[in-house]
Design a protein around this motif. Structure first.
Motif, PDB file in Angstrom:
ATOM      1  N   LEU A 113      -3.654   9.628  -0.541  1.00 16.94           N
ATOM      2  CA  LEU A 113      -3.250   8.541  -1.433  1.00 16.94           C
ATOM      3  C   LEU A 113      -1.795   8.156  -1.206  1.00 16.94           C
ATOM      4  CD1 LEU A 113      -3.628   6.645  -3.838  1.00 16.94           C
ATOM      5  CD2 LEU A 113      -3.197   8.584  -5.350  1.00 16.94           C
ATOM      6  N   ALA A 114      -0.918   9.159  -1.163  1.00 13.74           N
ATOM      7  CA  ALA A 114       0.510   8.877  -0.976  1.00 13.74           C
ATOM      8  C   ALA A 114       0.775   8.217   0.373  1.00 13.74           C
ATOM      9  CB  ALA A 114       1.307  10.173  -1.109  1.00 13.74           C
ATOM     10  N   GLY A 115       0.145   8.736   1.435  1.00 14.42           N
ATOM     11  CA  GLY A 115       0.367   8.186   2.772  1.00 14.42           C
ATOM     12  C   GLY A 115      -0.128   6.757   2.891  1.00 14.42           C
ATOM     13  N   LEU A 116      -1.322   6.474   2.403  1.00  9.86           N
ATOM     14  CA  LEU A 116      -1.880   5.129   2.505  1.00  9.86           C
ATOM     15  C   LEU A 116      -1.113   4.138   1.631  1.00  9.86           C
ATOM     16  CD1 LEU A 116      -5.648   6.105   2.491  1.00  9.86           C
ATOM     17  CD2 LEU A 116      -4.409   5.034   4.382  1.00  9.86           C
ATOM     18  N   ALA A 117      -0.700   4.565   0.440  1.00  4.39           N
ATOM     19  CA  ALA A 117       0.077   3.681  -0.429  1.00  4.39           C
ATOM     20  C   ALA A 117       1.418   3.338   0.217  1.00  4.39           C
ATOM     21  CB  ALA A 117       0.285   4.345  -1.786  1.00  4.39           C
TER      22      ALA A 117
ATOM     23  N   ALA B  55       2.668  -0.402   1.363  1.00  5.38           N
ATOM     24  CA  ALA B  55       3.934  -0.995   0.920  1.00  5.38           C
ATOM     25  C   ALA B  55       4.796  -1.414   2.105  1.00  5.38           C
ATOM     26  CB  ALA B  55       4.682   0.005   0.045  1.00  5.38           C
ATOM     27  N   THR B  56       4.761  -0.618   3.179  1.00  2.00           N
ATOM     28  CA  THR B  56       5.560  -0.932   4.368  1.00  2.00           C
ATOM     29  C   THR B  56       5.054  -2.187   5.059  1.00  2.00           C
ATOM     30  OG1 THR B  56       6.005   1.422   4.666  1.00  2.00           O
ATOM     31  CG2 THR B  56       6.400  -0.023   6.563  1.00  2.00           C
ATOM     32  N   LEU B  57       3.727  -2.356   5.098  1.00  2.00           N
ATOM     33  CA  LEU B  57       3.112  -3.475   5.819  1.00  2.00           C
ATOM     34  C   LEU B  57       2.651  -4.576   4.876  1.00  2.00           C
ATOM     35  CD1 LEU B  57       0.942  -1.400   8.326  1.00  2.00           C
ATOM     36  CD2 LEU B  57       3.211  -2.390   8.713  1.00  2.00           C
ATOM     37  N   ARG B  58       3.307  -4.687   3.721  1.00  2.00           N
ATOM     38  CA  ARG B  58       2.818  -5.628   2.706  1.00  2.00           C
ATOM     39  C   ARG B  58       2.869  -7.078   3.168  1.00  2.00           C
ATOM     40  NH1 ARG B  58       7.700  -3.681   1.220  1.00  2.00           N
ATOM     41  NH2 ARG B  58       9.396  -5.168   0.765  1.00  2.00           N
ATOM     42  N   ARG B  59       3.693  -7.402   4.164  1.00  2.00           N
ATOM     43  CA  ARG B  59       3.782  -8.784   4.638  1.00  2.00           C
ATOM     44  C   ARG B  59       2.715  -9.102   5.682  1.00  2.00           C
ATOM     45  NH1 ARG B  59       8.323 -11.083   2.721  1.00  2.00           N
ATOM     46  NH2 ARG B  59      10.014  -9.716   2.030  1.00  2.00           N
ATOM     47  N   ARG B  60       1.986  -8.103   6.131  1.00  2.00           N
ATOM     48  CA  ARG B  60       0.917  -8.319   7.108  1.00  2.00           C
ATOM     49  C   ARG B  60      -0.410  -8.326   6.364  1.00  2.00           C
ATOM     50  NH1 ARG B  60       2.554  -4.499  12.293  1.00  2.00           N
ATOM     51  NH2 ARG B  60       4.709  -5.239  12.502  1.00  2.00           N
ATOM     52  N   GLY B  61      -0.752  -9.503   5.859  1.00  2.00           N
ATOM     53  CA  GLY B  61      -1.874  -9.680   4.949  1.00  2.00           C
ATOM     54  C   GLY B  61      -3.079  -8.809   5.150  1.00  2.00           C
TER      55      GLY B  61
ATOM     56  N   LEU C 138      -5.306  -1.392   3.893  1.00  2.00           N
ATOM     57  CA  LEU C 138      -4.654  -0.153   3.479  1.00  2.00           C
ATOM     58  C   LEU C 138      -4.719   0.025   1.957  1.00  2.00           C
ATOM     59  CD1 LEU C 138      -1.564  -0.192   5.860  1.00  2.00           C
ATOM     60  CD2 LEU C 138      -3.397   1.499   5.839  1.00  2.00           C
ATOM     61  N   VAL C 139      -4.602  -1.079   1.218  1.00  5.39           N
ATOM     62  CA  VAL C 139      -4.719  -0.986  -0.238  1.00  5.39           C
ATOM     63  C   VAL C 139      -6.120  -0.518  -0.625  1.00  5.39           C
ATOM     64  CG1 VAL C 139      -4.804  -2.335  -2.369  1.00  5.39           C
ATOM     65  CG2 VAL C 139      -2.909  -2.651  -0.777  1.00  5.39           C
ATOM     66  N   MET C 140      -7.144  -1.044   0.054  1.00  2.00           N
ATOM     67  CA  MET C 140      -8.512  -0.613  -0.214  1.00  2.00           C
ATOM     68  C   MET C 140      -8.693   0.858   0.124  1.00  2.00           C
ATOM     69  SD  MET C 140     -10.127  -3.067  -1.571  1.00  2.00           S
ATOM     70  CE  MET C 140      -9.965  -4.834  -1.801  1.00  2.00           C
ATOM     71  N   ALA C 141      -8.120   1.280   1.240  1.00  2.00           N
ATOM     72  CA  ALA C 141      -8.213   2.687   1.628  1.00  2.00           C
ATOM     73  C   ALA C 141      -7.478   3.572   0.619  1.00  2.00           C
ATOM     74  CB  ALA C 141      -7.636   2.886   3.032  1.00  2.00           C
ATOM     75  N   ALA C 142      -6.333   3.082   0.106  1.00  2.00           N
ATOM     76  CA  ALA C 142      -5.597   3.842  -0.898  1.00  2.00           C
ATOM     77  C   ALA C 142      -6.407   3.951  -2.198  1.00  2.00           C
ATOM     78  CB  ALA C 142      -4.244   3.178  -1.175  1.00  2.00           C
ATOM     79  N   ALA C 143      -7.132   2.883  -2.549  1.00  2.00           N
ATOM     80  CA  ALA C 143      -7.990   2.940  -3.746  1.00  2.00           C
ATOM     81  C   ALA C 143      -9.090   3.979  -3.559  1.00  2.00           C
ATOM     82  CB  ALA C 143      -8.591   1.569  -4.018  1.00  2.00           C
ATOM     83  N   ALA C 144      -9.658   4.047  -2.348  1.00  6.37           N
ATOM     84  CA  ALA C 144     -10.669   5.074  -2.068  1.00  6.37           C
ATOM     85  C   ALA C 144     -10.060   6.467  -2.174  1.00  6.37           C
ATOM     86  CB  ALA C 144     -11.269   4.850  -0.682  1.00  6.37           C
ATOM     87  N   ALA C 145      -8.827   6.610  -1.668  1.00  9.95           N
ATOM     88  CA  ALA C 145      -8.148   7.900  -1.766  1.00  9.95           C
ATOM     89  C   ALA C 145      -7.858   8.265  -3.219  1.00  9.95           C
ATOM     90  CB  ALA C 145      -6.842   7.875  -0.967  1.00  9.95           C
TER      91      ALA C 145
END
Length: 274
Positions: A60-64, A68-74, A80-87
């Motif tokens: 969760l921490a790594g994906l979040a 956040a780092t790649l937030r400008r790359r739609g 990654l947000v979806m993967a973080a939600a799964a985590a």
């Protein structure tokens, strides 16, 4: 154009169309977050062995952080947000399992002396079913299970038994039954998350006394629910009273089996379940 070349031409086109559809649906992406979380929970329960405690939080921490780092790359950020939600779903399932961890009855024990606080007292056709928070089990070594459910025959039951009271009797303790067949309903898993550590039945008269109080709001609600159930069953009486109580308070233990069968056969069993 060869068949291979045709396939290669179609695949990028299909991928492009799918990506374009996803982009057009950008305002609905948030609706997929619960689906992703549910997928993480399902993944946890699909594992054959318990994963390392740090796995879910670390993922969760790594994906979040990556999101956040790649937030400008739609597209990448959304994935990654979806993967973080799964985590997050995976980690929450891990956390729930750790919170529910408690001692369990591993083998048939007794008859032994049992004492505990009544959490639930459900009238049945031929007796009562007590959900007990045990405070003492004769011969038990180490921490006690959080909850044990006992079946008490009518001749051994105490009419004064209700949530919040203390109960003492002699009984037999039994481990939780495994699924009847591979893939069947897993009562052990359900009981684990309910804090239920074993089953049992009374072999002597149940004696109840007033508790020390301090059971909290939930215990007070359970006591009120018990009193309402007993009042409805006592006023109406018989199977009709048991069904009426089930509809009002949700307590279905006293409903006769022939009534339950009739409700299932007529497609009305969901009314009692609700």
């Amino acid at each position: 154009m060869t068949a291979v070349g045709s396939t290669q031409a179609v695949m990028p086109t299909a991928a492009g169309r799918a990506l374009a559809a996803i982009r057009r649906d950008v305002d609905r992406w948030a609706l997929w977050l619960p689906v992703a979380m549910g997928g993480g929970v399902a993944l946890y329960f699909a594992l054959a062995d318990e994963p390392a405690p740090w796995l879910g939080p670390a993922a969760l921490a790594g994906l979040a952080l990556l999101a956040a780092t790649l937030r400008r790359r739609g597209g990448a950020a959304t994935a990654l947000v979806m993967a973080a939600a799964a985590a997050l779903g995976f980690a929450s399932a891990q956390f729930s399992a750790m919170l529910a961890e408690a001692p369990r009855v591993e083998r048939r024990t007794g008859p032994v002396a049992v004492e505990g606080r009544i959490l639930q007292a459900s009238a049945r056709e031929n007796g009562v079913r007590l959900l007990l928070a045990p405070t003492r089990v004769e011969g038990w070594q180490g921490p006690l299970p959080r909850r044990i459910r006992f079946t008490v025959a009518a001749r051994l039951a105490d009419p004064a038994a209700r949530p919040g009271r203390l109960a003492s009797f002699r009984g037999v303790l039994l481990p939780l039954p495994a699924p009847a067949a591979p893939g069947a309903f897993d009562f052990q898993r359900q009981a684990y998350f309910q804090g239920l550590g074993g089953l049992g039945f009374a072999t002597s008269k149940v004696h109840t006394g007033k508790g020390a109080g301090g059971g909290g709001f939930l215990e007070a609600i359970e006591a009120l629910r018990h009193d309402m159930t007993m009042r409805i069953q006592g006023t109406i009486g018989g199977a009709a009273g048991a069904v009426a109580a089930a509809l009002v308070t949700g307590e279905r233990a006293a409903s006769p089996e022939d009534v339950n069968v009739a409700m299932r056969d007529t497609g009305l069993a969901h009314l009692l379940s609700i």
